[in-house]
Design an enzyme around this catalytic site. Structure first.
Site, PDB file in Angstrom:
ATOM      1  N   TRP A 102       2.996  10.450 -12.720  1.00 44.07           N
ATOM      2  CA  TRP A 102       2.865  11.680 -13.462  1.00 44.07           C
ATOM      3  C   TRP A 102       3.137  13.089 -12.627  1.00 44.07           C
ATOM      4  CZ3 TRP A 102       2.644  11.210 -18.259  1.00 44.07           C
ATOM      5  CH2 TRP A 102       2.167  10.014 -18.840  1.00 44.07           C
ATOM      6  N   ASP A 172      -3.545  18.458 -11.989  1.00 46.54           N
ATOM      7  CA  ASP A 172      -3.811  17.781 -13.331  1.00 46.54           C
ATOM      8  C   ASP A 172      -4.812  16.583 -12.712  1.00 46.54           C
ATOM      9  OD1 ASP A 172      -3.461  15.716 -15.239  1.00 46.54           O
ATOM     10  OD2 ASP A 172      -1.352  15.247 -14.888  1.00 46.54           O
ATOM     11  N   LYS A 196      -9.600   9.854 -21.289  1.00 43.26           N
ATOM     12  CA  LYS A 196      -9.911   8.921 -20.306  1.00 43.26           C
ATOM     13  C   LYS A 196     -11.426   8.817 -20.071  1.00 43.26           C
ATOM     14  CE  LYS A 196      -5.232   9.248 -18.626  1.00 43.26           C
ATOM     15  NZ  LYS A 196      -4.597   8.148 -18.972  1.00 43.26           N
TER      16      LYS A 196
HETATM   17  N1  PMP Z   1      -1.254  13.340 -16.298  1.00 40.42           N
HETATM   18  C1  PMP Z   1      -1.753  12.280 -15.907  1.00 40.42           C
HETATM   19  C2  PMP Z   1      -2.312  12.282 -14.653  1.00 40.42           C
HETATM   20  C3  PMP Z   1      -2.142  10.933 -16.762  1.00 40.42           C
HETATM   21  O1  PMP Z   1      -2.790   9.809 -16.393  1.00 40.42           O
HETATM   22  C4  PMP Z   1      -1.673  11.147 -18.012  1.00 40.42           C
HETATM   23  C5  PMP Z   1      -1.738  10.047 -19.171  1.00 40.42           C
HETATM   24  N2  PMP Z   1      -1.830   8.877 -18.662  1.00 40.42           N
HETATM   25  C6  PMP Z   1      -0.835  12.374 -18.488  1.00 40.42           C
HETATM   26  C7  PMP Z   1      -0.713  13.299 -17.409  1.00 40.42           C
HETATM   27  C8  PMP Z   1      -0.116  12.236 -19.884  1.00 40.42           C
HETATM   28  O2  PMP Z   1      -1.141  12.524 -20.628  1.00 40.42           O
HETATM   29  P1  PMP Z   1      -0.863  12.806 -22.378  1.00 40.42           P
HETATM   30  O3  PMP Z   1      -0.479  11.271 -22.876  1.00 40.42           O
HETATM   31  O4  PMP Z   1      -2.305  13.131 -22.902  1.00 40.42           O
HETATM   32  O5  PMP Z   1       0.062  13.932 -22.591  1.00 40.42           O
END
Ligand code: PMP
Length: 361
Positions: A102, A172, A196
């Site tokens: 991520w 994040d 989550k």
């Molecule tokens: N950052 C992290 C740490 C994540 O776990 C996720 C989704 N699993 C995201 C960003 C992306 O999030 P979204 O699908 O809401 O754009």
């Protein structure tokens, strides 16, 4: 009937009490005949819902008064762009630590708007680990340094926060916000998609220190301008009203379970139970991340014999243990132990693993 346990990485399970509350409250009709789905975002009823969610979150996290709490439409990926577009100001550089999947996605997106310096990354082989906490490479002309404290896909968590000096730390925290106490004052900005630990998909919480609310880049969409959203209490345009209502219910539920200290204690017990079972399996199951860097929230593991992965997933599903597959980038297995996962779910999982091992070991 026990519907089983949902180990998905997101959207994932909600506490049964929150689902029940949502079922009754969201569909209840107010004096004007409207349900929560039908209330105008500028009206009194939704205003109270929003104020409640904001106050509860401020309380749970002890957010200092010089921070704004924004409830914005969209997911965390949207913030990968919004953060550089809003925080770059006159700087030309931003720094990102590369800790896995991520953070790499965030780095790629930031590279569209600014020169990205990789502040740190772990260069070693397995076992996997978070980037070393020093030295970090931060250029002089650097608007912020971004980290992903919990890598949802890789199953890696930082053992501690880096010291970035005067450079604002941006994080994040999509998969770890509200799983443990967090010192908000260590950060310039935090963001987390809701699906989550904070409720349902479609909403992202941004907590930003007021001195960072600069003039955004000229091309930033006005609905994504932190300054405008802060000035208008997240109502610069229609916010995701139902996701905010759900988040308020999640915050109430967390407060009732001893708050973040309660969440952290429960999470540590759940994670210890599962990692101990993996480590005690004599190599039948194994965790690829080094102790001390293992995420308590997203437990990544695998079978020494990869051909047993699908049989294990089927075996677990027959016992009501669902969505245990790893991230598509890595395969293997992953159990997400977000706040809503009861301890009984993890007990059921380790029992299932032991039974499977007896059968195939
Ligand atoms: N950052 C992290 C740490 C994540 O776990 C996720 C989704 N699993 C995201 C960003 C992306 O999030 P979204 O699908 O809401 O754009």
């Amino acid at each position: 009937m026990n519907a089983g346990y949902n180990f998905a990485s997101g959207p994932s399970g909600l506490p049964a009490a929150v689902v029940e509350r949502a079922r009754t409250e969201l569909f209840a009709r107010a004096d004007d005949g409207s349900t929560a789905f039908e209330q105008p975002f500028t009206g009194e009823a939704f205003g109270a819902t929003l104020a409640h969610a904001r106050a509860r979150l401020k309380d749970l996290l002890a957010v200092p008064d010089n921070y704004h709490i924004l409830f914005l439409a969209g997911g965390a990926t949207q913030q990968f762009s919004m953060v550089p577009l809003n925080l770059l100001g006159d700087a030309s550089h931003v720094a990102y630590a590369d800790s896995g999947h991520w953070s790499q996605r965030a780095i790629r997106e930031a590279g569209r708007y600014a020169a990205v310096t990789i502040a740190a990354r772990y260069e070693g082989e397995r076992p996997l680990a978070a980037p070393p906490l020093s030295p970090w490479c931060l250029p002089d002309d650097c608007a912020y340094c971004h980290i992903t404290p919990n890598e949802t896909a890789d199953g890696i968590a930082y053992p501690a926060l880096p010291d970035c000096g005067a450079v604002p730390l941006v994080a994040d925290v999509t998969s770890c916000l509200l799983t443990a106490p967090l010192e908000v004052a260590r950060f310039g900005l935090l963001y987390a998609a809701a699906q989550k630990n904070l409720g349902i998909a479609g909403m992202t919480v941004v907590i930003v220190r007021d001195d960072l609310l600069r003039r955004p880049a000229p091309l930033v969409p006005s609905s994504c301008d932190y300054r405008a959203q802060a000035a208008q209490g997240s109502r610069a345009n229609t916010p995701p009203t139902i996701a905010i209502a759900l988040a308020g219910m999640m915050f109430d539920w967390i407060a009732q379970q001893d708050g973040l200290a309660g969440m952290q204690a429960r999470l540590q017990r759940k994670a210890a139970l599962l990692y101990d079972a993996i480590d005690a399996s004599g190599g039948f199951f194994r965790a690829p991340v080094a102790p001390g860097h293992r995420s308590p929230v997203n437990v990544r593991f695998e079978l020494a014999r990869p051909e047993l992965t699908t049989p294990f997933l089927d075996y677990a599903a027959q016992r009501g243990l669902h969505h245990l597959h790893g991230h598509s980038a890595f395969g293997g297995l992953r159990a997400s132990l977000y706040n809503a996962m009861p301890e009984e779910g993890v007990h059921a999982l380790v029992t299932c693993m032991a039974d499977f091992m007896r059968r195939y070991g």
